[in-house]
Design a protein around this motif. Structure first.
Motif, PDB file in Angstrom:
ATOM      1  N   PHE A 124      50.388  35.349  31.823  1.00 52.75           N
ATOM      2  CA  PHE A 124      49.814  36.160  30.744  1.00 52.75           C
ATOM      3  C   PHE A 124      48.432  35.664  30.353  1.00 52.75           C
ATOM      4  N   LEU A 125      48.285  34.344  30.147  1.00 51.89           N
ATOM      5  CA  LEU A 125      47.002  33.804  29.715  1.00 51.89           C
ATOM      6  C   LEU A 125      45.898  34.120  30.725  1.00 51.89           C
ATOM      7  N   CYS A 126      46.198  33.956  32.003  1.00 56.12           N
ATOM      8  CA  CYS A 126      45.199  34.248  33.036  1.00 56.12           C
ATOM      9  C   CYS A 126      44.897  35.750  33.097  1.00 56.12           C
ATOM     10  N   ALA A 127      45.936  36.572  33.006  1.00 58.54           N
ATOM     11  CA  ALA A 127      45.723  38.016  33.020  1.00 58.54           C
ATOM     12  C   ALA A 127      44.909  38.461  31.810  1.00 58.54           C
ATOM     13  N   GLN A 128      45.195  37.887  30.662  1.00 60.65           N
ATOM     14  CA  GLN A 128      44.456  38.243  29.451  1.00 60.65           C
ATOM     15  C   GLN A 128      42.978  37.903  29.593  1.00 60.65           C
ATOM     16  N   ALA A 129      42.677  36.705  30.109  1.00 56.65           N
ATOM     17  CA  ALA A 129      41.286  36.297  30.291  1.00 56.65           C
ATOM     18  C   ALA A 129      40.588  37.165  31.320  1.00 56.65           C
ATOM     19  N   ALA A 130      41.281  37.482  32.408  1.00 52.88           N
ATOM     20  CA  ALA A 130      40.699  38.355  33.425  1.00 52.88           C
ATOM     21  C   ALA A 130      40.465  39.752  32.873  1.00 52.88           C
ATOM     22  N   PHE A 131      41.428  40.258  32.114  1.00 52.74           N
ATOM     23  CA  PHE A 131      41.321  41.591  31.519  1.00 52.74           C
ATOM     24  C   PHE A 131      40.072  41.678  30.642  1.00 52.74           C
ATOM     25  N   ARG A 132      39.851  40.647  29.829  1.00 55.19           N
ATOM     26  CA  ARG A 132      38.675  40.640  28.955  1.00 55.19           C
ATOM     27  C   ARG A 132      37.384  40.730  29.775  1.00 55.19           C
ATOM     28  N   MET A 133      37.309  39.904  30.826  1.00 52.55           N
ATOM     29  CA  MET A 133      36.103  39.915  31.658  1.00 52.55           C
ATOM     30  C   MET A 133      35.891  41.272  32.315  1.00 52.55           C
ATOM     31  N   MET A 134      36.960  41.798  32.895  1.00 50.43           N
ATOM     32  CA  MET A 134      36.859  43.054  33.629  1.00 50.43           C
ATOM     33  C   MET A 134      36.508  44.219  32.713  1.00 50.43           C
ATOM     34  N   LYS A 135      37.020  44.190  31.495  1.00 60.95           N
ATOM     35  CA  LYS A 135      36.739  45.250  30.528  1.00 60.95           C
ATOM     36  C   LYS A 135      35.287  45.213  30.064  1.00 60.95           C
ATOM     37  N   GLU A 136      34.734  44.008  29.903  1.00 57.83           N
ATOM     38  CA  GLU A 136      33.416  43.855  29.312  1.00 57.83           C
ATOM     39  C   GLU A 136      32.273  43.878  30.324  1.00 57.83           C
ATOM     40  N   GLN A 137      32.566  43.641  31.604  1.00 59.50           N
ATOM     41  CA  GLN A 137      31.489  43.525  32.585  1.00 59.50           C
ATOM     42  C   GLN A 137      30.957  44.895  33.003  1.00 59.50           C
ATOM     43  N   ASP A 138      29.818  44.882  33.663  1.00 61.36           N
ATOM     44  CA  ASP A 138      29.172  46.108  34.124  1.00 61.36           C
ATOM     45  C   ASP A 138      28.761  45.919  35.592  1.00 61.36           C
ATOM     46  N   PRO A 139      29.339  46.696  36.514  1.00 61.12           N
ATOM     47  CA  PRO A 139      30.273  47.796  36.290  1.00 61.12           C
ATOM     48  C   PRO A 139      31.652  47.302  35.864  1.00 61.12           C
ATOM     49  N   GLN A 140      32.288  48.132  35.057  1.00 56.66           N
ATOM     50  CA  GLN A 140      33.570  47.790  34.465  1.00 56.66           C
ATOM     51  C   GLN A 140      34.680  47.852  35.501  1.00 56.66           C
ATOM     52  N   GLY A 141      35.713  47.014  35.300  1.00 54.18           N
ATOM     53  CA  GLY A 141      36.920  47.133  36.106  1.00 54.18           C
ATOM     54  C   GLY A 141      37.177  45.938  37.007  1.00 54.18           C
ATOM     55  N   GLY A 142      38.323  45.967  37.655  1.00 53.91           N
ATOM     56  CA  GLY A 142      38.747  44.916  38.562  1.00 53.91           C
ATOM     57  C   GLY A 142      40.224  45.070  38.864  1.00 53.91           C
ATOM     58  N   ARG A 143      40.770  44.067  39.542  1.00 55.83           N
ATOM     59  CA  ARG A 143      42.177  44.144  39.964  1.00 55.83           C
ATOM     60  C   ARG A 143      42.887  42.830  39.676  1.00 55.83           C
ATOM     61  N   ILE A 144      44.133  42.958  39.218  1.00 55.64           N
ATOM     62  CA  ILE A 144      45.024  41.818  39.023  1.00 55.64           C
ATOM     63  C   ILE A 144      46.236  42.012  39.928  1.00 55.64           C
ATOM     64  N   ILE A 145      46.529  41.009  40.724  1.00 54.27           N
ATOM     65  CA  ILE A 145      47.731  41.035  41.563  1.00 54.27           C
ATOM     66  C   ILE A 145      48.618  39.874  41.119  1.00 54.27           C
TER      67      ILE A 145
END
Length: 257
Positions: A124-145
């Motif tokens: 969860f902690l890693c996903a949360q940190a990744a989610f924040r980065m992916m949401k805020e970056q430009d271009p937006q988005g990314g993938r979690i496996i």
């Protein structure tokens, strides 16, 4: 910040050994730039050297991190931001089986908590940190496996802590997948059965079955898992492998029970 234009950036947790190492090497060989995390620096550095041996221009950032520690996780993703400036993939792999073969009534609270802290809270902690980065970056988005397990579907005897966390991983995957839709964040899960790693050595010497007998179970090469993760990672964000099961073909899973 290094110039990584045209490169994809991946974080792999638990990358010093086993499946994490195999996946990190496969991604590096495929041209990904990496941040690899684990509790012990030496295996991470060895993995990085192996990646550079396979591809001399491989970019590998080694970060000592315990995924169950919020401060370590924050430092990991801060280092990724400083080095690469964005994040395209998190392979949420770090995990522990916990005490082997201990009946439910004998599991110590500390042992239960350690498994939950690493396998579930750490993911969860890693996903949360990744989610924040992916949401805020430009271009937006990314993938979690997320690294689930066959145990996300069926338990082994005396594996209640591991099985409970892997069932919970499926809920984590589904929630991340849903909550990530507005931000081009895709989340999928790979459920792995009997990859040949240090964690599964018992399979090859005999492991307790549901009928109370010990049996040797077949295993597969961890590279087969790595190829599957690399395929999932390489899809455009408009496509997602929601769940994939990769297992030794003749392991006693189908037909169990």
């Amino acid at each position: 910040m290094n110039d990584t234009s045209g490169n994809k950036i991946a974080v792999v947790t638990g990358a010093g050994s086993g499946i994490g190492r195999s996946v990190a090497l496969a991604l590096a060989e495929g041209g990904w730039s990496l941040a690899v995390a684990g509790r012990r620096p030496e295996p991470l550095e060895a993995m990085a050297e192996a990646a550079r041996a396979a591809r001399p221009d491989a970019e590998v950032l080694c970060v000592r991190a315990d995924v169950s520690d919020p401060q370590d996780v924050a430092a990991l993703f801060a280092a990724v931001g400083d080095r690469y400036g964005r994040l395209d993939l998190l392979f949420n792999n770090a995990g522990t089986f916990g005490p082997a073969g201990v009946p439910v009534e004998d599991i110590a609270y500390e042992a239960w908590k350690q498994v939950v802290d690493v396998n579930l809270t750490g993911a969860f902690l890693c996903a949360q940190a990744a989610f924040r980065m992916m949401k805020e970056q430009d271009p937006q988005g990314g993938r979690i496996i997320n690294n689930g397990s066959i145990s996300a579907h069926v338990p082994r005897p005396n594996s209640i802590a591991y099985t409970a966390t892997k069932h919970a991983m499926t809920g984590l995957t589904k929630s991340l997948s849903l909550d990530g839709r507005p931000y081009r964040i895709a989340c999928g899960q790979i459920d792995i059965g009997n990859a040949a790693t240090e964690m599964t050595e018992r399979m090859q010497t005999g492991i307790l079955q549901a009928n109370g007998q010990l049996a040797v179970e077949p295993v597969m090469d961890a590279a087969d898992v790595a190829r599957t993760v690399r395929h999932m990672a390489g899809l455009p964000l408009e496509a997602n492998v929601q769940f994939a099961t990769v297992m030794a073909t003749t392991m006693p899973y189908i037909g169990r029970g």
